[in-house]
Every structure is written in C-alpha cells, then in structure tokens.
Design an enzyme around this catalytic site. Structure first.
Site, PDB file in Angstrom:
ATOM      1  N   HIS A   1     -50.417 -43.199 -12.075  1.00 56.57           N
ATOM      2  CA  HIS A   1     -49.584 -42.708 -11.129  1.00 56.57           C
ATOM      3  C   HIS A   1     -49.231 -41.103 -11.172  1.00 56.57           C
ATOM      4  O   HIS A   1     -48.478 -40.775 -10.315  1.00 56.57           O
ATOM      5  CB  HIS A   1     -48.266 -43.691 -11.130  1.00 56.57           C
ATOM      6  CG  HIS A   1     -48.518 -44.909 -10.722  1.00 56.57           C
ATOM      7  ND1 HIS A   1     -49.072 -45.355  -9.492  1.00 56.57           N
ATOM      8  CD2 HIS A   1     -48.071 -46.299 -11.300  1.00 56.57           C
ATOM      9  CE1 HIS A   1     -49.227 -46.770  -9.264  1.00 56.57           C
ATOM     10  NE2 HIS A   1     -48.746 -47.309 -10.398  1.00 56.57           N
TER      11      HIS A   1
HETATM   12 ZN   LIG Z   1     -49.562 -51.217 -12.271  1.00 54.28          ZN
END
Ligand SMILES: [Zn+2]
Ligand SMILES: [Zn+2]
Lengths: 714, 714
Positions: free
Chosen positions: B187
């Site tokens: 992320h």
């Molecule tokens: Zn995840």
C-alpha cells in the site's frame, strides 16, 4: 533371465509383486514426498520384440515401433545425469541420487485378463511358439501389429513393468515415475492387439490398482497425449465411472489412425461411465505448445480437478513432438514439461508416466527428458509459443460444450440445451432481413423485385428489393451485401445473449439514404450466409449469388433506362458484383464499383467478355479492406495485390460497420465524380449536386439523422 | 545487531549485498535447481515496530498488523519441520535440510529512493527520533499506518530482506524463497506510507533487481493475491512495460480498502506501461478456492505465460484466508499451494514470495505453510472446492475483455470492439418485437391496441397487440410475456454470433394459434427487458408493466363483452398479470391464470380488492416452474410454496421454450375446462369444442403446423 533360444520363458511368478524397492524413508521426514526419488522402469530385454525382416525395405526403412526406442530414452536420461548408467545392459544398475529403478517383470494371465479376453491372451501366447512363416502371416493379417517369438515375453514385461510402476507410485515408494516400456498399449483392444500394441499396459495397470488398493485408489485419471486416440483404453473403461479417460489426439474427421468416430468429442462414455470420457480431437496436424497448454488450462485441468483422482496415469506417447513423421505436430520438450508440471498438482502428486508411441528416436528422447526432469522436480522451461490456433480454440469449445452436461466447471458460458426441434423457431437472419425490408419500405417505399425462379434459389426470393420506378432513373445504385453485423456480449456464466444487450448494426442504410436523396434508383440484394430453405441445402451461396446478380442484370438493370450504375458490395457478397462485372458488357454504364471487403475475401475480376475489363476495374473500383485483413500480414510480403483485384486500399478500420461509416464521404465523392463525368452533357434528374456539394454539412446532416424507430411496420 | 535504546542504528553498508549464503552446488549437478533449497528470510527484530499503546483498547483489541505475525509464520514452518529452530531468536540458526536462511539487512536510502520520494524516506527517518507525542500524532494523521521509534529500522530491515531474498533467487543461491517480513509494503505509495505499509518492499526490490541484473532480469511479474489492492505497487510501475502487475483483490465497487477506482479492472497502465497492469477486482467477499483457481487458469497464467517474466515476485498477503476478519474470504492452504505450484512453472521457477497483509495469526501460519511446502517441492493438497461463483466468472470475463486489447491470449472469444455510436444501430429486442407484430398481423390480423399515454411508458406504445373485434368476443386470452428466447453459439474464437446460426424461439405463438382457432379474442402484451426509449431510462420495467396491465384492464378488458378471460404470463412478465389479479375485481370473469414462470420469479398475489382472491388464485391458477428453479433447491427445504403463490408445479423442463411446448396440452385442457364450466348455460361462439376434444389429434395437428415463413410483411 536370459533369452537364448528365441522362445520366451513362461512367466516367473516368484518375482511378481515383490520388486526390489528400498523401504520408504523414516516417518520423521517432514516432507516425505520431497525426499522420494522418481521411479524409472526400464529393462533392456524389451528390445527383443522386433519385426521379422522379410525384405530389403525392412533394413532401409525400419518399422517405426523400433526396438531402439526405449534404449534411446534411457540413454538420454543417463547422459543428462539423471540416472547412473553402469554397463551397457543397465537394467540391474539403474538408479542414483535422483531416480530409483523399478524392475520390470512379466504380467500374469490373471492381471492381463482383467482387461483382455482370454482368447486374446492365448493368441499372444501362441506367437511365442509359432514358426517364422506363421508369425509373418499373423503380422500381415493383424491390425498394424507385428510379432516374433519374443513378442509375448516383451508384451508381458512391458505390461508388468507398468503395473509395478503404478504400484510403486501408489505405495509411495517413489514420488512419481516413468515407465520406459515397449511394446506400447493404448491401441490394444480388450479383444485384439492393434496399432503396434499387444496388451493395454495402462488399462491393465489401472484395473490391478483399483483391485489391489481399493481404499487408497478409488478414482484414476488416465491422460493420453499420444497423437493417436487410445481406442483400446477408451473401450476398456467406457462404462466405468471410476476411470476418467482424457485424450488429446489428431482426429482429422475420422481419417487419422485408428480412424472412425470412436475418438470424436461426442464419445463421452456410456451407462455409469457416461461423462467419464473426454476426447479432444484435433482436426489437423501442426498443433503445438499453445494449443496443448490452452486445452490443459481450459478443459483438462478443470475437469481433472473436479474429478479429483487418487492416481494419475499418463499415456505418454511422444508422437506429437516435432520431427515425428506420423504426428506432424510441434509439441516441444518445454510444453511436455509444463503439462507434466500441471498434472503433478493432482492426486497428491501421484503420477505414473507410461511410454506409448513416438517414433522419431531423437524427438522421443528429448521429450521424455523434458518430462522426467519435471517429474524429479526441475522447473519447466519457459514456453515460447503460447498462442492457441483457431482450430484448437474451436475444438476445445466443442469439447467444453459437450462435457458441460457432466462437469459443472464446463457449464460456464455455455448454453447446454440443444436447439429445440420445435415449431416457431426462426433463424435470426430471416427475421432481420424482414426487418430491413420493412425499414426500406417505410422510408424509401422499396418493394420486392420479382424473381421468376429458374436456376435461382428460392431462398433469394425475398432478398431483392428496389425503389419504385428505378427502371426509369438515370442513375441506379446496386447494393449487394451480407447480413448486417451483430454486436453482443453473451452472459459469461450462462452463454445466453439478451435481446436488449444485442445490437444490429446496419450502416449500409446510409448509402441508400444518399441514393434516395440524390434521386437515384436503388436495387438492394441481400446475400444470406446460409440458406434457410430446406430445399436449398448444400446449394453454394456464392454460386447462387452470382447467378442472381446475372439474373437481375439481364432481366432488369440492362433493360432499364439508367445511364449510370454504381455497384456497392459489402462483405463476401462482393463476389456477386465482381462476378457480374466480369461476365457482362458493363463498361459503358457502370461508373464505379465499390467493394467493402473488410477482412473478407477480395475477389479478382475474371475477364470473360471484355479483355480490357481488368484495367477498367482497376481504374473504376475502390476495394476497401480492414487494417487486419490477412493480405496485409507480414507473412504475405505486404505487397500490393495485382490489378485484377481492383484498386485495393488498406484502411484504418477493423469492423465492417466502422468501415462503412468511416469511408462514407470518400466513397460518395468517388461515386459522384464518375457519375458527373458521364452525365456532363445531359443534366441528371436528381437535385443540383453542385449546390449540395458546396454545403458540405448538408450531405452529412441528412445521413446522420437516425431513422425514427417508431415507424413500425404495422 | 541489538537494539537497546529504542533508536534504530543507521544502516550498516558492510552487510549490503553480501549476505552469508553458501556457494551454489558444483556444476556437475545434473539438475542444480532440484538440489537447491528454498530460501527463508526472517529476522526477529522486525517485531520491534509496534503500535504505541495509548488506551485500553490497544490491549484488548490489538492492531491487526501485529508484531507476532512474522513469528507465528516462522513458528509454523519450524513446527512442521521445514526449518530447524535453534533458540528462541532463531535468526542466525535458521536452516536445515530443506530451507536456507537469507539474512535480513537494512535497505539503503539509495535503494528505497528508487521507488520512494526523498521526502518520504526523510519522514520515516525522522520517526526514529520523534517523541512519543509526535509519534502518536503522526499515527493519528497518517493513512492507516502507525509509528514508533523502531519503525524506521524495521521498515528498512523488511525492505532490505525482500531485496536480498529476490537477489538470492535471481543469483540461484536458492531455488525460490519466502520472505516473512513486516511491516508490509504494497500500500506504500511512492510519496507516502499507507495501509500499515512504510516502504514498498516488493516495488523497491523489483527496481533494484532490474538495475543490478540488467542482463538476467529484463521483465518481472508481480502477482499480488493480498485481499487488498496493492495501490502502491500499481502506482510504482503504472507506466513501466517491464513490470507486469497482476492483482486479485476485493473491490466492492470501490468501497473496499484502499478504495476508489484505482483497483478497478479498467486500470490497465498508461504510456509505455499500458497493458502491463491487470486488476481482478472481486465485487464482494466470500471468494474461495474455485474462484481463485478459475482466475488463474483463465487469466493469470495465460497472461503471465504470454508476458514471459524472468522473475516472479509474489506479494503474498494471506488476508483472503478463512478466518481473516478484514478479508472475509475462503482461500484454503490447498488453494494457496496450487497457485504457488502454477507460478513455479514461470521464469525457470524463479519465484520470490513476500509477505504482505493477513491478520488472523492462525490463518496466516497455515496459509504460509501451504505455500512454503510447495516452494520446497511438495505436491499441492488436492482441491475440494473447485467451482467458480458467477461473480468470479463475471469478473474474470470483464478482465479478459479489457485485457484483450493487449494480450493475444485474452482475445479468444471476445469481441473487442465497443458498440459503435453510429446511426442505424438497433436493439435486437425492438427488431424482434416488430417481427412478432408482423407475424401476428399476417396470421391473425392482430393490430396495435392504442395506449393513450399518461403514466404509461412510451416504450410500451408498440407492445400491445389485439385481434380485431376482441371487445365482442365471449372469451379473451390475455398474454403477457417476456421477449422470446434466443439460441446461439458464439464463435469461440471471435465471440461473434452469426445470424444464420442464431435462432429465435417464439413458442408462445402456439397459444395464440389455439385461441384463434377457438374463436377467442387475443390481447398480447410484450414486456421488454429494458426500455429502449431514452426518455424512459431508469423507469422500472416491472412497475411500468403493472401500470400497463391495469390500464389495459380498465380501458379495454373490463369494458368488453367477454365473460371469460384466460390470463397467460410468460417469464418475469407474469408479475404484470398477478398484480392485476390482486388489484382489480376479476374473480367473476377470469377463468384461469396460467404463469409460465420457468426459472424466473414466482410472484405472490396481493389481496388488495378481495380478501378471497388468494384462495381463488390457488384454485384457478397453474404456475409452471422449471426443474432448475431455485425454489426446488435442497437449501430451500424443498417445501411447497404458500397459497398466495398459486398452484405452483415443478416440471421436468429447463428452458422456457421447452416448458411452453411441453406443457401445451395440459395448459389448454386446464384453461378450457374452466371456460366450459362458466359458459355451460350459453353456447360459445367458437367451434364445437366437444367434437374437437373427441378427436384428440385435431388439436395437436393444427397447432403443430409450422407457420409458413414466406408470408413476409412486405
Ligand atoms: Zn491486505
Ligand atoms: Zn501414437
């Protein structure tokens, strides 16, 4: 055991079931499978079975099922370092760090007759004591099989070796195994030897395993990638739900050995075995890596996973390998490795590979090496050819549709119901032609042009429409076209199309609008892709269309007042007008011949009536092809086609609809220029073209207006 | 290296690039890959990064990105015997027969900034010397990420460990490897930390490998099966043609973390990277083994094989495993093993597995064990759930269609052209309704019933047809139906349907024939599946149909002379007549209500006008469902539906067309019996039913006659 007198000894029961295999590793091993070796069944004595030499050809052109086949594979494995080769005979000394020897032994009568009839066993047994002449006679009479006095012994050795190979895998003595054996087995029927095969090794081994390991092995997958259909194996388990037979093979519409329809995709097993037989029948040679991988990803692996076998036996002929003169295919050692890798994911890795056919000695050696490396644990070599040919896609699709009745995974995207034989079933092409006709009537008052049938197909009766009074128009546009394109996205789950998400694209109507607005007459000929009328079945559409175009010319167009004709062809139907142009005196009156060929055939003009027609056609035609037309492919040299094909242009468009819309202005300009030239002395009946032409948007504005859909036919 | 003061030391360049890995085995090894071990990168010091405890909840409900995550995986591997665990810390003593330790080391600024902006590096560096209050503030302000003074050190250790894991695989020090690291990375955006991630470990490692091994590694595949979309990884390579990013993740229409549309299937990369980004966005939770395997077989593996990577890095979150509260999916250790097995077939087996998310400590341990066993060489555990859900099939189809622009393997069976915005594009449902209308006019003189529009949709204007003078017929049959079924087999290669192999099945016409022959009046209402008219978009078809049925009743049927009505519904359109029956006083005149529900909704009657209507409906209705109607599934208890649904019957038919044809005689008999009862006093205008009934074949003979298709509309 040494064979010296040409007579094979009787079977030696003392060795049956007690092969000298080392005990499994201790239980403390965290991943016992990883520690296990790959089994190798090989026995030099299998070379004793050989064709009796009866003439000189047998020397210069030896039988493909050559005794050297097994040795060459063994040698390749040894040279690659996978097994230690101690001494020439090898049999007792095979092994090493990576592989473990599985001795071959003779199969027993009890085992073989689990599959084969006793008379079959008895016959093979008799060959051991036949005279030379008898052997030659049986060889000549048999179904592609030869015998010598060692055949019986070798057949038993091959079969017993396969049985013990499978047992070793099931027991976990080895993690997987390859049996390099001959004679092969998959063509041997329960009642007779055939196709170089005497006993069906894989079938017998499967029966023995199911019998002797009822708790461990309830279901067996036999995957057969030999280029020939394993008719014998299919027969042996055709009504058995516990043995799933999947075969990839050349079928060639039943002409490839073993021939007939038994290997076709619609042979799915019967009785309790219905749905447990999967044939993937290639329609031709030349199949390669991409085709096999595609079949595996789309059909073989999903079905195999849904089946959930306890053991996988691979009938591994290598006659789909490049260089095999019988197979004529191109499956590389890399692809064999990849397919082996995929099969290893089934049944806890319990995979027994068994040699079947494969007749190029180099090819079978490299192919078997590719398989064996992956069995041992090597990573497959990356694939370089990953594209499936259309023939493969079509075949796999047929197989999937057929198997959708039995496997949930194959239902995806397929309408599994057959077309009902019911009343009130209509071909969409007929419905759409009637819709077109109603539109052309509503907007342009077009009606049917009577076709007094003689040679002309009845299916064309409704297909020719014309504007009223076209016979007295100065300019007539003749449109010959395929049915319109349909755009849809079938439901990916059910395969159904929904009427509200399906669109019919009928851009030709722009050209009728143009002609209508100019005051030109219009004749519109629709060419169905196949005939609907039962009577016309088998009648060639292209030939019928050519007849029809001549008929319309002779009976209407030639007799009309028109001084200008513009021919417009769309799709395969272009063949109709190009044929007409070559077969009638048209040069004086046809001003332009426009062919929207798209990605379809570009037709050459054939100068039957007029030797100058080729030059005329080149000058007065516009043949528009799509960017993806095969003629523009590199492999075709990218050269411009010859003059007889007309003035061929490559466009930036791909679909016919894009082409019709995108080239509209160019085509109209091309057509009008020629009409202008021809009628400069005399004024045309239509509106003043010059004025319209100066007001460029006027043209476009009119044709872009969508026809109001509320003008229904009722 | 020991951390005692809470401040991470600066990076130690002396260890960079020189991990203590034993030399590769001698060249004489026949299959060096087989002899190699699987690498394991693990370092207990990665647990130092932890959320600062600020309230009681942090104890009772710890942050999911829990420091124990990596230890629990390591422990599972050790307990399974895959690595020797000597001492609690383990780091220096990891290894054994099957696995080889890859030490973690801190990534350098030079490495990290190949992906991340310097300000990003600087910010993470600053966290090492922040006060407790500053750390808590940054944690509160960040995008789902927390910091303590060890975060910087752990982030570098995690990233450096992944870099060296990939290097070990590329160099062939190990055959493949798993890096059990935290914090995770996928992320982390190039410009900021996010989603528990600080540095994008996999992205940084990919950049380092491409830079340091330019000859060996030209193309990298990053496969991300974490249940969340790896937004940071996608961003890092969005315009890079040499890194193919494929992610399977929950998308939930943009509502699932990280949210927004960046993870949707239409995000395919840009510039030179266009077509090198593949998102497989699940629409919901609950995805399982069959869905993932399907996506791998249909899309992931074909694209990966066509791409031909030199290295595969697996962003391996285990939050799609059962028990993960964030993921809510059901991917078993067996399926993780199978997918790992498939990926091993790429890039000569060079596969580096890197831990990303996964928050159920038991689930991540068993999942990672499943992956690691297959890395080492174990056979995957057989799959037990092999069925793909419709949601998966639909998603994979969308992805395939989208990627067909970039990958030849994805073109198969897909029409890649969008529907043109051109003129002369018509919905097939409109064309077919006009065809139906023309047929009904030609055979039964049926014409449009005027609908004076008020609330009624304009799209219904053409949809109501009637026989002439139905107002004075004693008996009127009212048919409310869906558009007819279409049967087709799209071309498996191009996805196109051909008009001549597509059939429209319109068996309803049998019922109109029956009514016509009896002298009954007929009103035929077609219910389009969606509205074609722009104006009506968003107007609910079912509601509009209900309005229309009331309108037709109030303005025509109720005012007519008819003493008998027979209602026939087909498909979803049954909702129209059932609604009418509940909302008007109909009991005295409606003799039979027949609903061909097929596999579609069975509508309950709602007694608005008449409290006895439910009993009446149960007695006078025939609701025919297909054998595969969901109501008959075991899970629904197999109970008969309540009375308000009418007299519901399960038939042996599956499709609507089969149902209409198969139940014809029963339905006709049911309808006529009721008509007979009601008109026994007075003779009906139609032919003598008794006579016809005695001659059973007469009924059938007439209705089975195919309507001559030559009776065209023109
Ligand atoms: Zn995840
Ligand atoms: Zn063969």
């Amino acid at each position: 055991m040494v064979i010296t007198n040409g007579i094979a000894p009787t079977s030696a029961p003392s060795t049956v079931g007690t092969p000298t295999i080392s005990p499994p590793p201790p239980i403390t091993d965290p991943l016992p499978y990883v520690s296990l070796k790959t089994g190798l069944c090989y026995d030099v004595r299998m070379r004793y079975h050989a064709k009796i030499v009866t003439n000189a050809y047998d020397y210069t052109d030896p039988h493909p099922e050559d005794p050297r086949r097994v040795y060459r594979i063994y040698k390749a494995l040894a040279e690659a370092g996978l097994v230690d080769m101690k001494g020439a005979s090898g049999a007792e000394h095979i092994g090493g760090k990576l592989m473990q020897h599985i001795p071959a032994r003779e199969a027993t009568k009890e085992e073989v007759t689990l599959v084969h009839e006793i008379k079959h066993w008895d016959f093979i047994e008799r060959t051991a004591s036949m005279t030379q002449d008898e052997l030659v006679e049986e060889t000549d009479n048999g179904d592609s099989v030869y015998f010598n006095n060692e055949s019986w012994f070798c057949a038993k050795l091959s079969c017993g070796g396969v049985i013990d190979t499978c047992k070793a895998v099931v027991r976990g003595d080895v993690k997987n195994a390859i049996a390099v054996v001959r004679p092969p087995g998959h063509h041997a029927e329960p009642y007779k030897p055939a196709g170089f095969c005497m006993f069906n090794n894989v079938a017998v081994a499967s029966r023995v395993i199911l019998k002797e390991f009822p708790e461990q092995v309830k279901k067996i997958l036999i995957l057969d990638w030999d280029i020939h259909h394993g008719n014998g194996t299919q027969r042996a388990f055709y009504n058995d739900p516990n043995v799933l037979y999947i075969s990839l093979h050349r079928y060639d519409n039943g002409k490839f050995y073993p021939g007939g329809t038994f290997g076709n995709y619609d042979k799915v097993g019967e009785g309790p075995g219905e749905g447990r037989n999967v044939n993937i029948p290639w329609p031709c040679g030349g199949m390669g890596d991409g085709d096999y991988i595609y079949a595996f990803q789309r059909t073989v692996m999903p079905i195999a996973e849904e089946f959930g076998p306890d053991l996988v036996i691979l009938s591994s002929g290598f006659d789909a390998a490049p260089g095999d003169e019988l197979g004529e295919c191109f499956v590389s050692p890399a692809a064999y490795g990849h397919m082996t890798h995929m099969l290893k994911s089934l049944a806890h890795g319990k995979l027994a590979v068994v040699l079947e056919g494969g007749y190029n000695l180099d090819s079978i050696a490299t192919s078997a090496l590719g398989v064996t490396k992956v069995l041992i644990g090597d990573a497959p070599i990356p694939l370089t050819n990953v594209y499936a040919r259309p023939e493969a896609v079509q075949t796999v699709d047929k197989v999937s549709r057929t198997q959708a009745r039995f496997w949930k995974c194959m239902k995806i995207g397929h309408m599994i119901h057959d077309l009902p034989e019911a009343p009130a079933v209509e071909r969409l092409q007929d419905i759409i032609r009637r819709y077109q006709a109603s539109q052309l009537f509503a907007h342009f008052s077009m009606t049917k042009l009577p076709i007094f049938r003689d040679r002309i197909s009845r299916s064309f009766e409704d297909q020719v429409l014309c504007t009223p009074g076209f016979q007295s128009a100065k300019t007539v546009v003749v449109i010959v076209h395929d049915p319109p394109d349909v755009w849809t996205e079938p439901d990916p789950v059910t395969g159904q199309i929904s009427l509200h998400d399906t669109f019919v694209m009928d851009a030709e109507i722009k050209y009728i609008q143009w002609a209508h607005q100019k005051g030109y007459g219009v004749v519109d000929i629709n060419a169905p892709a196949v005939f609907t009328d039962q009577e016309d079945e088998g009648y060639n559409v292209q030939a019928a269309l050519q007849d029809l175009c001549l008929y319309v010319w002779d009976n209407y167009l030639d007799l009309s007042d028109a001084r200008n004709f513009v021919f417009v062809g769309v799709g395969e139907a272009c063949g109709g007008h190009v044929y007409l142009l070559g077969h009638r005196e048209v040069r004086e009156r046809v001003r332009a011949a426009i062919a929207f060929a798209g990605a379809k055939t570009v037709f050459p003009i054939v100068p039957i009536m007029d030797e100058f027609i080729t030059d005329w056609y080149y000058k007065n035609s516009l043949v528009l092809t799509s960017s993806n037309h095969p003629m523009w492919e590199q492999s075709n040299g990218g050269k411009n086609p010859r003059k007889k094909y007309g003035n061929v242009q490559k466009t930036e468009y791909e679909t016919m609809n894009e082409l019709l819309i995108g080239k509209y202005s160019d085509v109209i300009a091309f057509a009008e220029e020629d009409i202008e030239e021809s009628s400069s002395e005399e004024e045309d009946a239509g509106p003043d073209r010059k004025r319209l032409k100066n007001d460029g948007s006027s043209d476009e504005g009119l044709v872009d207006g969508v026809i109001p859909t509320s003008a229904a036919i009722m």
